[in-house]
Design an enzyme around this catalytic site. Structure first.
Site, mmCIF file in Angstrom:
data_model
loop_
_atom_site.group_PDB
_atom_site.id
_atom_site.type_symbol
_atom_site.label_atom_id
_atom_site.label_comp_id
_atom_site.label_asym_id
_atom_site.label_seq_id
_atom_site.Cartn_x
_atom_site.Cartn_y
_atom_site.Cartn_z
ATOM 1 C CE1 TYR A 109 3.031 -24.938 26.680
ATOM 2 C CE2 TYR A 109 4.629 -24.462 24.129
ATOM 3 C CZ TYR A 109 3.005 -24.836 25.296
ATOM 4 O OH TYR A 109 2.402 -23.856 24.468
ATOM 5 C CD GLU A 150 -1.261 -14.164 21.026
ATOM 6 O OE1 GLU A 150 -0.539 -13.169 20.891
ATOM 7 O OE2 GLU A 150 -0.860 -15.235 19.529
ATOM 8 C CD GLN A 203 -5.522 -21.644 17.326
ATOM 9 O OE1 GLN A 203 -4.987 -21.957 18.022
ATOM 10 N NE2 GLN A 203 -5.174 -22.207 16.237
ATOM 11 C CB THR A 235 -17.545 -23.915 15.545
ATOM 12 O OG1 THR A 235 -17.979 -22.344 15.755
ATOM 13 C CG2 THR A 235 -19.245 -24.805 15.993
ATOM 14 N N GLY A 236 -14.847 -22.612 15.950
ATOM 15 C CA GLY A 236 -13.844 -22.126 14.702
ATOM 16 C C GLY A 236 -12.220 -22.887 14.556
ATOM 17 C CG HIS A 293 5.524 -12.636 26.802
ATOM 18 N ND1 HIS A 293 5.532 -12.944 27.593
ATOM 19 C CD2 HIS A 293 4.803 -13.307 25.472
ATOM 20 C CE1 HIS A 293 5.510 -14.119 26.781
ATOM 21 N NE2 HIS A 293 4.810 -14.082 25.940
ATOM 22 C CE LYS A 313 -21.429 -21.040 12.927
ATOM 23 N NZ LYS A 313 -19.934 -20.708 13.036
ATOM 24 C CD GLU A 346 7.956 -12.813 30.074
ATOM 25 O OE1 GLU A 346 7.996 -14.059 29.353
ATOM 26 O OE2 GLU A 346 6.768 -12.025 29.187
#
Lengths: 288, 370
Positions: free
Chosen positions: A159, A98, A20, A17-18, A246, A43, A209
Site C-alpha cells: 500500500y 489468514e 469482514q 454475512t460476517g 509472515h 442464509k 521479502e
C-alpha cells in the site's frame, strides 16, 4: 486489459454475512466492483448491501453468473469454502482469510490445479485493477489507473509503495497480493508472463521479502523479459531463524536471505530500490 | 509449535516408528533410576528446542546408573544453545552400523510435501551437499505411495530388510506428517543397527494454525517472556537486540521499518506487527508492550489503509495519559483519517511525521541522545 480481474469480473463473496465479509462487500461495491452474489450456508434469501445471498457457490454461479470468488470465511472452514468454489467452476478464487493450516492450503491448490482454477492467497489483501475492479481488503483511495503492475508478498508495505507511485503520477495496471503464507496459490513466476503480455502494463514492481525462494525463481524469468522490473525486498536486517510475522518470512537453513535475493535479481537486470520510497524514482529512470 | 525430542518420540511410538528404549527425567536421581531399568550403556540427552545439541555438549554417555546420574546432574539447568535444560532423555545406547537422514517438509515452491533423505545422516543436514540429498515430491491428493518409499530406500543404496525397514518408516513418518499437521518432521539420524532401523532422534514441528485440532498434544511454549505475552494477545512479536522499540501495522512494513532504522544508524529492539486494521485497544496494548522492553526511544510507523490514524492516535494518547511514556516517542502517521489523527496528537502535544525517513532520522538521533 489488465490481468486476473477487469470489468467482466462477476464476484461472489463467500462469508458475506460476517463482519469482514459485509464490511468489505460495501467497500468493493463503492469501488465499482461488480459484486453479484454472496454465500452464507443457511442464509439464502437475505441481501447484504443489496447483494443477494445464496446457500452455495453453485447456486451463485447458476443464478448470477459469478466467475470469481473472494473468501472471508474463518480459517477452520476457509479451505472447504475454496474447494466448494473450485467445484462450482469458479475460475478465480481470492482467499483473504489468514491462519489456514498449511496442509489444507496445499490440498486446495492441488484441487485448483486439477480443475483449472486460479487461487490467490491465502492471507492476501487481494487483487485490484484500478478503476475497473477490486477484490479484497486494500484501501480504495491509494491506487490510480496507469502502466505499472505490482506483485507483492505483503499488504501494507505494498500500500505504501502503491500510494507513493500514485502520488508520483505512476498509476497501476494491476496490483496482486500473493499472500503472506508459506504456501500460496500464485507466485511471482506465475504472473510475470501475464504482465509481460499485458498491453496496459509497461513496467513491473516486485515487493518481496526474505524467506522462501520466490524472488530467486522470478529472476530466472525476468532475465528474458522486455519490460523493466524494479524490486523492493523487506527484511535486510532480520536475524536468521526468526519468523518476521509472515509464515514465509524467515531465513531458514541459510536460505532466502536478503543478499541472495538482491544479488539474483540484480543479475537478471532488476533494479532493486534500497528504500521503499525510492521505488518511484527508480521506476521513472528505467521507464525513461 | 516445536515438540521436544521425547514428545516427538511418543508420537512416533504411536505410529509404530521404532525408537530406542528410554524415558524422560527431570532430576538426576530419576535419570539414574531409568538407567538402572534399562541396564547396560545409556545415552543422556538434554531436551532443548535447538539443533546441534550434540556438538554443544548436550549429549553424554554413561556405562552405569551412577554415571547416568552424574551426566544428568551436569546437563540439567545447563544452557545449551540459549535454552535451559529442564529435562533429559535417558535411552539405551545403540550400536550403530549406519546413520541416515529422513525428513518430510513443506516445499513452498512446489506447494506440496516433500520427502528428503540422505545416506549421510547424523551430521548437520545443512552441511550435506545437494548431490547427496534425495527428494521425493508428494502429490498431496494421493499421498506418499509404497513404490515411492521403496524407490527412496533403493536410491539410498539400501537392500533387503534394511531397505524394507526404511521404506516402512518413511510411510509411517508421512502419516505422522499428515495426521499431526506437521510443518516439518525429521529423523536425524535414522540409524541402522544390524537389520533393525530406528529413529535415534526425532523432530516434530506442528503447524500453529492447526493446533486447534490437536488438543491432545502437549503444549510447548517457545520464546522470551515478552514474546510469549505478546503472542497471547494475538500479535506478532520478535525480540531483537537494539534499543529503539518499533511498532508498525503489517508484517512487510514492520520489516521495512526495521531495515530503514538500521540504514539510518539505529538498532531496533524488536519486531512488532500490530496488524492491519487494529483498533485503539489492541494498539494501546502493543504500545504498552514496547514500554516493557525499556527502550531508549520508540518509533511508531503507521500507513493507515484499513488501520485508522485516529484510532492509533487515541491509543498513543491513552497510554501516555494512563501509564506515561517515559522515553522519546516518534510517530509517523499517514493514510486513512490522517488529519484527524495528526490533530489528536497535536492537541496532546505530540508531533506526527508524514515522511518515513524524517521519522527514522529523528528517532535515531533521540535514541543516541543527540
Amino acid at each position: 486489459m489488465a490481468i486476473l480481474v477487469d470489468k467482466e469480473t462477476r464476484l461472489v463473496v463467500q462469508g458475506i454475512t460476517g463482519n469482514q465479509g459485509s464490511f468489505h462487500t460495501k467497500r468493493m461495491l463503492e469501488y465499482g466492483t461488480c459484486v453479484v452474489a454472496g454465500v452464507s450456508p443457511g442464509k439464502a434469501g437475505r441481501a447484504v448491501h443489496g447483494v443477494p445471498v445464496f446457500d452455495s457457490v453453485a447456486e451463485a454461479v447458476e443464478g448470477e453468473g459469478a466467475n470469481a470468488s473472494v473468501i472471508f470465511v474463518p480459517a477452520p472452514f476457509a479451505a472447504d469454502a475454496a474447494m466448494e468454489a473450485i467445484d462450482a467452476g469458479v475460475g478465480l478464487i481470492v482467499i483473504v482469510t489468514e491462519h489456514i493450516p498449511v496442509q489444507e492450503a496445499m490440498e486446495v491448490i492441488a484441487f485448483a490445479r486439477e480443475r483449472g482454477s486460479t487461487i490467490v492467497g491465502p492471507n492476501t489483501f487481494g487483487v485490484i485493477s484500478p478503476g475497473k475492479c477490486k477484490i479484497g481488503i486494500m484501501p480504495n483511495h491509494i491506487y490510480q489507473p496507469g502502466p505499472v503492475g505490482i506483485l507483492a508478498r505483503s499488504g501494507t508495505l505494498s500500500y505504501e509503495i502503491a500510494a507513493g507511485l500514485s502520488a508520483a503520477g505512476l498509476g497501476q495496471s494491476t496490483v496482486v497480493g500473493l499472500g503472506g503464507d508459506r504456501v500460496v496459490g500464485l507466485s511471482f513466476t506465475d504472473l510475470l508472463p501475464a504482465l509481460e503480455d499485458d498491453p496496459e502494463t509497461e513496467a513491473v514492481v516486485l515487493v518481496g521479502e526474505i524467506g522462501g525462494s520466490a524472488e530467486e525463481e522470478a529472476a530466472g524469468l525476468i532475465a528474458s523479459m522486455r519490460k523493466p522490473v524494479v524490486a523492493y525486498i523487506a527484511g535486510k536486517s532480520a536475524p536468521p531463524g526468526k519468523r518476521m510475522g509472515h509464515a514465509g518470512a524467515i531465513i531458514e537453513r541459510g536460505k532466502g536471505t536478503y543478499e541472495s535475493k538482491v544479488k539474483t535479481l540484480e543479475r537478471a537486470g532488476v533494479e532493486v530500490a534500497d528504500l521503499p520510497w525510492k521505488v518511484g524514482e527508480v521506476l521513472k529512470e528505467v521507464m525513461g | 509449535m516445536k515438540l521436544y525430542e521425547y514428545m516427538a518420540k511418543e508420537v512416533f511410538r504411536a505410529f509404530d516408528i521404532p525408537v530406542p528404549a528410554g524415558r524422560v527425567a527431570a532430576s538426576p536421581e530419576e535419570a539414574g533410576e531409568i538407567a538402572r531399568e534399562l541396564g547396560g550403556d545409556v545415552a543422556v540427552k538434554s531436551q532443548v528446542l535447538a539443533g546441534g545439541r550434540g556438538k554443544a555438549g548436550g549429549i553424554k554417555f554413561a556405562g552405569c546408573p551412577e554415571e547416568a546420574l552424574d551426566a544428568a546432574r551436569e546437563l540439567l539447568n545447563q544452557e545449551i544453545r540459549g535454552y535451559r535444560v529442564e529435562r533429559v532423555l535417558v535411552e539405551e545406547k545403540l550400536t550403530i552400523d549406519q546413520e541416515l537422514y529422513l525428513a518430510i517438509a513443506v516445499d513452498g515452491a512446489a506447494r506440496s510435501p516433500v520427502v528428503i533423505a540422505s545416506s549421510r545422516g547424523g551430521v548437520d543436514i545443512e552441511q550435506v551437499p545437494e548431490a547427496d540429498l534425495i527428494r521425493e515430491r508428494i502429490d498431496i491428493r494421493w499421498g506418499f505411495r509404497p513404490y515411492q518409499a521403496r524407490r527412496l530406500a533403493y536410491r539410498l543404496g539400501l537392500t533387503g530388510a534394511v531397505a524394507r525397514g526404511v521404506a516402512s518408516i518413511a510411510i509411517r513418518l508421512y502419516r505422522v506428517f499428515r495426521e499431526r499437521d506437521a510443518e516439518l518432521t525429521e529423523i536425524n539420524p535414522l540409524v541402522v543397527c544390524g537389520n533393525d532401523v530406528l529413529a535415534a532422534d526425532a523432530r516434530l514441528n506442528v503447524d500453529d494454525e492447526a493446533l486447534f485440532r490437536h488438543g491432545d498434544l502437549p503444549k510447548v511454549e517457545e520464546g522470551t517472556e515478552i514474546e510469549r505475552r505478546v503472542k497471547s494477545f494475538g500479535l506478532s512479536y520478535v525480540e531483537l537486540d537494539g534499543d529503539i522499540a518499533v511498532m508498525a501495522n503489517g508484517a512487510g512494513i514492520t520489516m521495512a521499518t526495521l531495515d530503514i532504522l538500521q540504514r539510518y544508524g539505529g538498532r531496533p529492539a524488536n519486531f512488532l506487527d500490530a496488524g492491519g486494521g487494529a483498533g485503539t485497544e489492541p494498539t494501546a496494548r502493543a504500545i504498552e508492550t514496547l514500554l516493557m522492553t525499556r527502550p531508549k526511544a520508540i518509533l511508531i510507523n503507521i500507513f493507515g489503509g484499513i488501520t485508522r490514524c485516529d484510532d492509533v492516535a487515541w491509543a498513543i494518547v491513552q497510554v501516555r495519559n494512563t501509564r506515561g511514556i517515559p522515553v522519546p516517542l516518534v510517530v509517523r502517521l499517514v493514510g486513512t483519517n490522517q488529519e484527524e489523527g495528526v490533530r489528536i496528537l497535536r492537541e496532546n502535544g505530540l508531533r506526527a511525521y508524514s515522511e518515513m525517513h524524517e521519522a527514522a532520522e529523528k528517532v535515531v538521533a533521540l535514541a543516541s541522545g543527540v
